[in-house]
Write a protein that holds these residues in place. Structure first.
Motif, PDB file in Angstrom:
ATOM      1  N   LEU A 182      17.973 112.790 113.260  1.00 50.80           N
ATOM      2  CA  LEU A 182      17.800 113.720 112.143  1.00 50.80           C
ATOM      3  C   LEU A 182      18.870 114.804 112.175  1.00 50.80           C
ATOM      4  CD1 LEU A 182      16.000 114.558 109.749  1.00 50.80           C
ATOM      5  CD2 LEU A 182      14.665 115.946 111.356  1.00 50.80           C
ATOM      6  N   THR A 183      19.204 115.299 113.353  1.00 42.99           N
ATOM      7  CA  THR A 183      20.222 116.344 113.471  1.00 42.99           C
ATOM      8  C   THR A 183      21.584 115.859 112.990  1.00 42.99           C
ATOM      9  OG1 THR A 183      19.034 117.291 115.357  1.00 42.99           O
ATOM     10  CG2 THR A 183      21.333 117.941 115.068  1.00 42.99           C
ATOM     11  N   SER A 184      21.894 114.608 113.295  1.00 40.07           N
ATOM     12  CA  SER A 184      23.186 114.063 112.865  1.00 40.07           C
ATOM     13  C   SER A 184      23.278 113.897 111.355  1.00 40.07           C
ATOM     14  CB  SER A 184      23.434 112.714 113.542  1.00 40.07           C
ATOM     15  OG  SER A 184      22.475 111.757 113.108  1.00 40.07           O
ATOM     16  N   GLU A 185      22.135 113.856 110.654  1.00 36.22           N
ATOM     17  CA  GLU A 185      22.126 113.670 109.204  1.00 36.22           C
ATOM     18  C   GLU A 185      21.929 114.968 108.440  1.00 36.22           C
ATOM     19  OE1 GLU A 185      19.207 110.780 108.243  1.00 36.22           O
ATOM     20  OE2 GLU A 185      20.048 109.214 109.532  1.00 36.22           O
ATOM     21  N   LEU A 186      21.728 116.082 109.123  1.00 37.06           N
ATOM     22  CA  LEU A 186      21.499 117.350 108.429  1.00 37.06           C
ATOM     23  C   LEU A 186      22.769 117.808 107.709  1.00 37.06           C
ATOM     24  CD1 LEU A 186      19.390 119.352 111.051  1.00 37.06           C
ATOM     25  CD2 LEU A 186      18.590 118.330 108.916  1.00 37.06           C
ATOM     26  N   PRO A 187      22.635 118.542 106.598  1.00 33.99           N
ATOM     27  CA  PRO A 187      23.816 119.058 105.882  1.00 33.99           C
ATOM     28  C   PRO A 187      24.642 120.002 106.759  1.00 33.99           C
ATOM     29  CG  PRO A 187      21.834 119.203 104.522  1.00 33.99           C
ATOM     30  CD  PRO A 187      21.373 118.827 105.882  1.00 33.99           C
ATOM     31  N   ALA A 188      25.861 120.223 106.338  1.00 34.69           N
ATOM     32  CA  ALA A 188      26.781 121.056 107.111  1.00 34.69           C
ATOM     33  C   ALA A 188      26.297 122.490 107.239  1.00 34.69           C
ATOM     34  CB  ALA A 188      28.167 121.026 106.477  1.00 34.69           C
ATOM     35  N   SER A 242      21.939 128.534 115.432  1.00 31.52           N
ATOM     36  CA  SER A 242      22.113 128.441 116.880  1.00 31.52           C
ATOM     37  C   SER A 242      21.228 127.305 117.416  1.00 31.52           C
ATOM     38  CB  SER A 242      21.731 129.766 117.543  1.00 31.52           C
ATOM     39  OG  SER A 242      20.350 130.023 117.352  1.00 31.52           O
ATOM     40  N   PRO A 243      21.490 126.832 118.626  1.00 36.13           N
ATOM     41  CA  PRO A 243      20.635 125.766 119.183  1.00 36.13           C
ATOM     42  C   PRO A 243      19.159 126.147 119.229  1.00 36.13           C
ATOM     43  CG  PRO A 243      22.647 125.985 120.453  1.00 36.13           C
ATOM     44  CD  PRO A 243      22.658 127.110 119.473  1.00 36.13           C
ATOM     45  N   ALA A 244      18.861 127.408 119.572  1.00 33.35           N
ATOM     46  CA  ALA A 244      17.461 127.832 119.619  1.00 33.35           C
ATOM     47  C   ALA A 244      16.836 127.824 118.221  1.00 33.35           C
ATOM     48  CB  ALA A 244      17.355 129.231 120.235  1.00 33.35           C
ATOM     49  N   GLU A 245      17.584 128.303 117.230  1.00 32.09           N
ATOM     50  CA  GLU A 245      17.063 128.305 115.856  1.00 32.09           C
ATOM     51  C   GLU A 245      16.879 126.890 115.340  1.00 32.09           C
ATOM     52  OE1 GLU A 245      19.048 132.519 114.301  1.00 32.09           O
ATOM     53  OE2 GLU A 245      20.094 130.601 113.994  1.00 32.09           O
ATOM     54  N   LEU A 246      17.799 125.992 115.683  1.00 36.16           N
ATOM     55  CA  LEU A 246      17.668 124.603 115.256  1.00 36.16           C
ATOM     56  C   LEU A 246      16.450 123.948 115.901  1.00 36.16           C
ATOM     57  CD1 LEU A 246      18.843 122.247 113.662  1.00 36.16           C
ATOM     58  CD2 LEU A 246      20.259 121.693 115.662  1.00 36.16           C
ATOM     59  N   THR A 247      16.206 124.276 117.157  1.00 40.40           N
ATOM     60  CA  THR A 247      15.030 123.733 117.834  1.00 40.40           C
ATOM     61  C   THR A 247      13.749 124.205 117.175  1.00 40.40           C
ATOM     62  OG1 THR A 247      16.234 123.642 119.942  1.00 40.40           O
ATOM     63  CG2 THR A 247      13.832 123.595 120.042  1.00 40.40           C
ATOM     64  N   VAL A 248      13.701 125.481 116.819  1.00 37.90           N
ATOM     65  CA  VAL A 248      12.517 126.015 116.142  1.00 37.90           C
ATOM     66  C   VAL A 248      12.323 125.325 114.787  1.00 37.90           C
ATOM     67  CG1 VAL A 248      11.520 128.086 115.083  1.00 37.90           C
ATOM     68  CG2 VAL A 248      12.637 128.234 117.321  1.00 37.90           C
TER      69      VAL A 248
END
Length: 471
Positions: A82-88, A94-100
């Motif tokens: 899913l992360t590889s397909e997210l928009p730019a 940040s990694p923490a925000e993406l994890t949340v």
């Protein structure tokens, strides 16, 4: 379609499929073995049940491997894809925000309640469900394929002279070894994590200052002297053992030497109910009943001493939470450990020793004091040391009834803190794991682990060294 498959309850479904594969494979293997008997073959080397177990084993092993791999890696693979397909635009997170954000997506997908969210979040959640649906289908297909191949190949190996029992027993030995290895690996993992994080802490705080410092203020990262924590922990454990040791030991002596079968059948289960009460219930009892009683008694003692002219000011702190309240309730909780273990040890003393003492004219009490208890003393000491280990590691009672003041005070009516209380306090909140405040919790955990291990080792050594062997 894939979105619907993403909602599959895979945990229960995998367990159900494994049970179906095991049952079906066992039936097919047993039927084939019975067919050998009906066809006039020579006597089977193994019973038909062992043929069924053999086929079931080779049908279940691939299914279990696929299920474990799915349980461990499905979420990580889904998030990575899913992360590889997210928009730019998501690259700004940040990694923490993406994890949340991914956590919220996973929770929304599990609850099926994201219809009212924004379009981007809804689209991301739908794509997440599609990925999970594809993984679910793949896992089910691999499980069915692996179980089917294992069933067919193992069933073809069956013959009248086939040593199914030997192979099944070896398989069970492997399962038992695997269970033991998992337990050992878990212990090694816990110790390794504690050591690693503790070393990170000791790089910032000297070991000597941590072990022998007298001021603890980890919340502000100012002082990390843990000696007050050690003092509070051992003081509460000592109070608990003053309660548990005599009551538990005397109750064990009564149950094993004096109580009749009917009294023992009632008293022993009732006594052991204490071990089944949740510790949070003990904590509530200590906070709401024992702590106020201890405070009232301390106030009465202060007033009495002042009125008699024996003191000019209160001698006892008489605080709402106290080490004495926590220790008393903890002692009640530990009684079943001392009683049950001591009872087993006393019952293991050979009856011939008692009969010999009676033949020499000893009374019942003399036999207990001079023969039975000395013979069982190593086991009793081991039971007491194990109870101390249990008391030192207790959390809920001291969290609720002991207080949080890091101090060294001989007054049992003052509030003290312990290692477990501080671990709970330090590990709650949003502090990062690389912060000294959080790392100090691992250092405290390492010390607690070392102390508990030391008591257990001493208990085992006492039993091994002083145990008497009777014919």
């Amino acid at each position: 379609m894939l979105q619907q498959l993403g909602h599959l309850p895979m945990g229960w479904l995998l367990i159900a499929l494994i049970a179906v594969f095991a049952s079906g494979a066992f039936f097919l293997g047993r039927v084939r073995a019975e067919h050998f008997l009906l066809s006039g073959a020579v006597e089977l080397h193994s019973r038909p049940n062992y043929h069924g177990y053999f086929v079931a084993m080779w049908a279940v092993i691939p299914a279990v491997v696929v299920a474990l791999a799915y349980s461990i890696g499905a979420e990580g693979i889904s998030r990575s894809q899913l992360t590889s397909e997210l928009p730019a635009a998501f690259d700004l997170l940040s990694p923490a925000e993406l994890t949340v954000y991914l956590d919220s997506v996973s929770q929304a997908a599990a609850s099926k309640d994201y219809a009212g969210t924004d379009r981007v979040f809804s689209a991301v959640t739908n794509r997440y469900l599609e990925i999970r649906g594809g993984l679910n289908i793949g896992a089910l297909a691999l499980m069915i394929l692996g179980a089917g191949l294992g069933l067919l190949l193992s069933r073809r190996r069956l013959a009248a002279a086939f040593r199914a029992r030997t192979l099944v027993e070896r398989g069970m030995e492997g399962v038992l070894f695997l269970c033991a290895a998992v337990a050992i690996a878990t212990t090694v993992g816990i110790i390794t994590s504690l050591l690693y994080e503790s070393l990170q802490f000791f790089r910032a705080i000297p070991l000597w200052d941590f072990l022998f410092g007298t001021r603890w203020n980890a919340q502000t990262e100012a002082e990390f002297g843990a000696l007050p924590l050690f003092f509070g922990t051992f003081m509460i454990a000592l109070i608990a053992m003053f309660v548990a040791a005599p009551i538990g030991l005397f109750s064990a002596i009564y149950l094993s030497e004096y109580a009749g079968p009917r009294a023992r059948a009632w008293i022993k289960p009732v006594l052991e109910i204490l071990a089944g009460i949740p510790t949070v219930v003990y904590g509530f009892f200590a906070l709401l009943v024992v702590a106020p009683a201890v405070r009232s008694a301390a106030i009465w003692v202060n007033e009495t001493l002042i009125n008699l002219g024996l003191a000019s000011e209160p001698l006892l702190a008489a605080q709402p939470t106290s080490a004495l309240a926590a220790g008393l309730v903890m002692g009640i909780m530990v009684i079943p450990f001392v009683s049950s273990l001591s009872d087993d040890v006393i019952n293991a003393v050979p009856q011939t020793l008692r009969d010999g003492a009676y033949a020499l004219g000893a009374t019942k009490s003399e036999t207990v004091r001079q023969v039975v208890v000395p013979a069982a003393l190593p086991g009793i000491i081991a039971a007491l040391l194990l109870a101390v280990s249990r008391a030192i590691g207790e959390t809920m009672i001291v969290v609720m009834a002991a207080g949080k003041s890091a101090r060294i005070s001989m007054d049992p009516t003052s509030d003290l803190t312990t290692i477990t209380v501080q671990i709970v306090s330090l590990m709650t909140g949003e502090t990062g794991f690389d912060d000294p405040k959080t790392l100090s919790a691992f250092a405290l955990g390492l010390v607690l682990f070392a102390v508990t291990l030391l008591f257990n080792v001493i208990a085992l050594r006492v039993v091994q060294k002083y145990r008497e062997k009777y014919d």
